[in-house]
Design a protein around this motif. Structure first.
Motif, PDB file in Angstrom:
ATOM      1  N   LEU A   1      10.954   8.971  -4.435  1.00 47.43           N
ATOM      2  CA  LEU A   1      10.843   8.739  -5.873  1.00 47.43           C
ATOM      3  C   LEU A   1      11.933   7.988  -6.637  1.00 47.43           C
ATOM      4  N   ARG A   2      11.400   6.757  -7.080  1.00 48.25           N
ATOM      5  CA  ARG A   2      12.545   6.013  -7.705  1.00 48.25           C
ATOM      6  C   ARG A   2      12.242   5.790  -9.175  1.00 48.25           C
ATOM      7  N   THR A   3      13.276   5.240  -9.828  1.00 48.29           N
ATOM      8  CA  THR A   3      12.891   4.818 -11.397  1.00 48.29           C
ATOM      9  C   THR A   3      13.346   3.615 -11.804  1.00 48.29           C
ATOM     10  N   PHE A   4      12.951   2.989 -12.856  1.00 43.30           N
ATOM     11  CA  PHE A   4      13.812   1.773 -13.490  1.00 43.30           C
ATOM     12  C   PHE A   4      14.458   2.244 -14.599  1.00 43.30           C
TER      13      PHE A   4
ATOM     14  N   LEU B   1       6.554   5.698  -6.421  1.00 48.00           N
ATOM     15  CA  LEU B   1       6.826   6.440  -5.426  1.00 48.00           C
ATOM     16  C   LEU B   1       6.532   5.593  -4.168  1.00 48.00           C
ATOM     17  N   VAL B   2       7.326   5.832  -3.146  1.00 47.70           N
ATOM     18  CA  VAL B   2       7.135   5.048  -1.648  1.00 47.70           C
ATOM     19  C   VAL B   2       6.569   5.958  -0.742  1.00 47.70           C
TER      20      VAL B   2
ATOM     21  N   GLN C   1       4.083   6.716   3.173  1.00 45.63           N
ATOM     22  CA  GLN C   1       2.766   6.225   3.770  1.00 45.63           C
ATOM     23  C   GLN C   1       1.672   6.156   3.228  1.00 45.63           C
ATOM     24  N   GLU C   2       0.697   5.384   3.514  1.00 43.09           N
ATOM     25  CA  GLU C   2      -0.626   4.960   2.832  1.00 43.09           C
ATOM     26  C   GLU C   2      -1.246   6.193   2.488  1.00 43.09           C
ATOM     27  N   PRO C   3      -1.380   7.512   3.241  1.00 44.06           N
ATOM     28  CA  PRO C   3      -2.488   8.333   2.805  1.00 44.06           C
ATOM     29  C   PRO C   3      -1.632   9.034   1.558  1.00 44.06           C
ATOM     30  N   VAL C   4      -0.559   9.189   1.538  1.00 43.33           N
ATOM     31  CA  VAL C   4       0.140   9.869   0.187  1.00 43.33           C
ATOM     32  C   VAL C   4       0.020   9.121  -0.982  1.00 43.33           C
ATOM     33  N   ALA C   5       0.453   7.802  -0.665  1.00 38.89           N
ATOM     34  CA  ALA C   5       0.506   6.862  -1.753  1.00 38.89           C
ATOM     35  C   ALA C   5      -0.824   6.681  -2.442  1.00 38.89           C
ATOM     36  N   SER C   6      -1.838   6.512  -1.609  1.00 41.11           N
ATOM     37  CA  SER C   6      -3.113   6.265  -2.404  1.00 41.11           C
ATOM     38  C   SER C   6      -3.506   7.527  -2.803  1.00 41.11           C
ATOM     39  N   ALA C   7      -3.323   8.777  -2.243  1.00 42.33           N
ATOM     40  CA  ALA C   7      -3.635  10.103  -2.960  1.00 42.33           C
ATOM     41  C   ALA C   7      -3.019  10.140  -4.238  1.00 42.33           C
ATOM     42  N   VAL C   8      -1.661   9.748  -4.370  1.00 40.49           N
ATOM     43  CA  VAL C   8      -1.108   9.759  -5.701  1.00 40.49           C
ATOM     44  C   VAL C   8      -1.689   8.668  -6.647  1.00 40.49           C
TER      45      VAL C   8
ATOM     46  N   GLU D   1       0.842  -1.272   0.076  1.00 39.01           N
ATOM     47  CA  GLU D   1      -0.097   0.176  -0.034  1.00 39.01           C
ATOM     48  C   GLU D   1       0.846   1.186  -0.019  1.00 39.01           C
ATOM     49  N   HIS D   2       2.118   1.242   0.028  1.00 34.53           N
ATOM     50  CA  HIS D   2       2.920   2.370   0.229  1.00 34.53           C
ATOM     51  C   HIS D   2       3.494   2.876  -1.040  1.00 34.53           C
ATOM     52  N   ILE D   3       3.139   1.914  -2.011  1.00 36.95           N
ATOM     53  CA  ILE D   3       3.850   2.125  -3.526  1.00 36.95           C
ATOM     54  C   ILE D   3       2.887   2.543  -4.554  1.00 36.95           C
ATOM     55  N   ALA D   4       3.093   3.608  -5.367  1.00 40.51           N
ATOM     56  CA  ALA D   4       2.391   3.972  -6.460  1.00 40.51           C
ATOM     57  C   ALA D   4       3.275   4.120  -7.467  1.00 40.51           C
ATOM     58  N   LEU D   5       2.905   3.314  -8.509  1.00 36.11           N
ATOM     59  CA  LEU D   5       3.737   3.202  -9.905  1.00 36.11           C
ATOM     60  C   LEU D   5       3.078   3.956 -10.897  1.00 36.11           C
ATOM     61  N   GLY D   6       4.071   4.607 -11.808  1.00 36.64           N
ATOM     62  CA  GLY D   6       3.801   5.588 -12.753  1.00 36.64           C
ATOM     63  C   GLY D   6       4.444   5.390 -13.986  1.00 36.64           C
ATOM     64  N   ALA D   7       3.990   6.344 -14.989  1.00 33.69           N
ATOM     65  CA  ALA D   7       4.955   5.781 -16.533  1.00 33.69           C
ATOM     66  C   ALA D   7       6.166   6.414 -16.433  1.00 33.69           C
ATOM     67  N   GLY D   8       7.189   6.056 -15.749  1.00 31.98           N
ATOM     68  CA  GLY D   8       8.514   7.022 -15.398  1.00 31.98           C
ATOM     69  C   GLY D   8       8.229   7.788 -14.167  1.00 31.98           C
TER      70      GLY D   8
END
Ligand code: PMP
Length: 352
Positions: free
Chosen positions: A213-216, A230-231, A233-240, A78-85
């Motif tokens: 913020l991290r990247t592949f 992004l990693v 805590q849950e409130p920030v990750a879920s907002a993102v 729940e602490h992770i939010a993925l995106g296109a870069g």
């Protein structure tokens, strides 16, 4: 003619690094901090397998990749939010906290996308000058106002390669109000060898206003596929996660990122080679008489002032693409052959 948002006319251009070719056909692209290595066969295989399913939409929640990352990083899913870069995740952060009148603080010079994203979001940029090519965290904390919503700390900093260490970074985090989001942009984390540079993943756990913020795209060699995360805590990750467009991370990118995590040992060996080359390149430049800030990333920074464009053109004649950025040039650490070509061009520039 449709009416466009007035901000579009004033947007700073994002100029991506381009390859150049010498008259005798040589080309060394050291302008985008990419991995100099070809993709691993296991990653190419995963891409080929995923390609057989491209008539289907990708998994919008990136379940497999989130599980793999969670296991690898030792953080809850729940602490992770993925995106296109990670640049897209950064844009989502502006969507998350930006509102009319909001301010975002970042160091300058730092990653060029920050001003672009701020302008796009209609958020006011507050730029705090680097001191000795490094984030001035005291001045950044002092720049906080009631309108501040977010602060970017790029560690190591792009384009200077410099770092902020544990004592000053934790003192800074302790000073920033809890309703201001601090983004630790760690795009180059895997190249850090200084043990006193804190891993953001060890900092966010007891700080609800910190996001990492991290990247592949860099150490994992998937710049062309666009996966970042992004990693927090849950409130920030879920907002993102709420700010994403559906299916932002495509199926081939998800498969390649999972395969890269599975092959991490091999990829990190490559990083080790780049780190050794980094030392060799910097020492050679110092030997040539250049002032080069100590770098913990996969690039070096040469402050050339008014000679920046001339230097980039000089290197381009040899097929070496460097990245002119305002008052200096950023040069990625590439293959030994590419680094030799760059060092040779740099030596002749100094001699000439
Ligand atoms: N942050 C920093 C500091 C960067 O240098 C970059 C890439 N140049 C990014 C984020 C974005 O990387 P990507 O979108 O490829 O993940």
């Amino acid at each position: 003619m449709p009416r466009f948002r007035p901000i579009l006319d004033a947007l700073p251009a994002y100029r991506a690094g381009k390859a150049v070719v010498s008259a005798d056909g040589r080309s060394f692209k050291l302008s985008s901090n990419e991995s100099p290595y070809d993709p691993l066969p296991s990653v190419v295989e995963a891409v080929a397998a995923a390609a057989r399913e491209i008539h289907r939409y990708p998994d919008p929640a990136c379940v497999g990749l989130t599980e793999a990352l969670s296991a690898r990083l030792g953080v809850p899913q729940e602490h992770i939010a993925l995106g296109a870069g990670s640049v897209t995740v950064a844009q989502q952060l502006f969507e998350t906290v930006g509102e009319p009148g909001a301010e975002v603080i970042y160091a300058w010079r730092s990653f060029e996308a920050y001003p672009l994203l701020a302008d796009l979001a209609g958020v006011t940029s507050v730029r705090v000058p680097l001191v000795e090519e490094t984030h001035d965290l005291e001045a950044m904390a002092a720049a906080v106002t009631p309108a501040t919503r977010m602060i970017f700390v790029c560690n190591p900093n792009n384009p200077t390669g410099t770092v902020n260490r544990t004592a000053e970074l934790t003192a800074f985090l302790d000073r920033v109000p809890e309703d201001v989001l601090v983004v630790l942009d760690e795009a180059y984390r895997e190249y850090v060898r200084d043990a006193d540079v804190p891993d953001g993943l060890g900092l966010y756990g007891d700080r609800p206003n910190v996001a990492v913020l991290r990247t592949f795209s860099k150490a994992y060699g998937l710049a062309g596929l666009r996966v970042g995360y992004l990693v927090a805590q849950e409130p920030v990750a879920s907002a993102v996660r709420k700010t994403t467009v559906p299916f932002a991370v495509n199926s081939i990118a998800q498969a390649a990122a999972i395969a890269s995590l599975a092959a991490e040992d091999e990829l990190l060996e490559r990083v080790e080679t780049v780190v050794k080359e980094r030392t060799r390149v910097r020492e050679a430049l110092l030997g040539q008489g250049w002032a080069v800030p100590p770098t913990e990333a996969n690039f070096v920074w040469l402050r050339l002032g008014e000679r920046t464009a001339e230097f980039a053109e000089h290197c381009a004649v040899d097929g070496v693409a460097v990245r002119p950025l305002g008052e200096g040039a950023r040069v990625s650490v590439g293959s030994p052959e590419a680094n030799d070509a760059f060092l040779d061009a740099a030596a002749r520039f100094r001699a000439g």
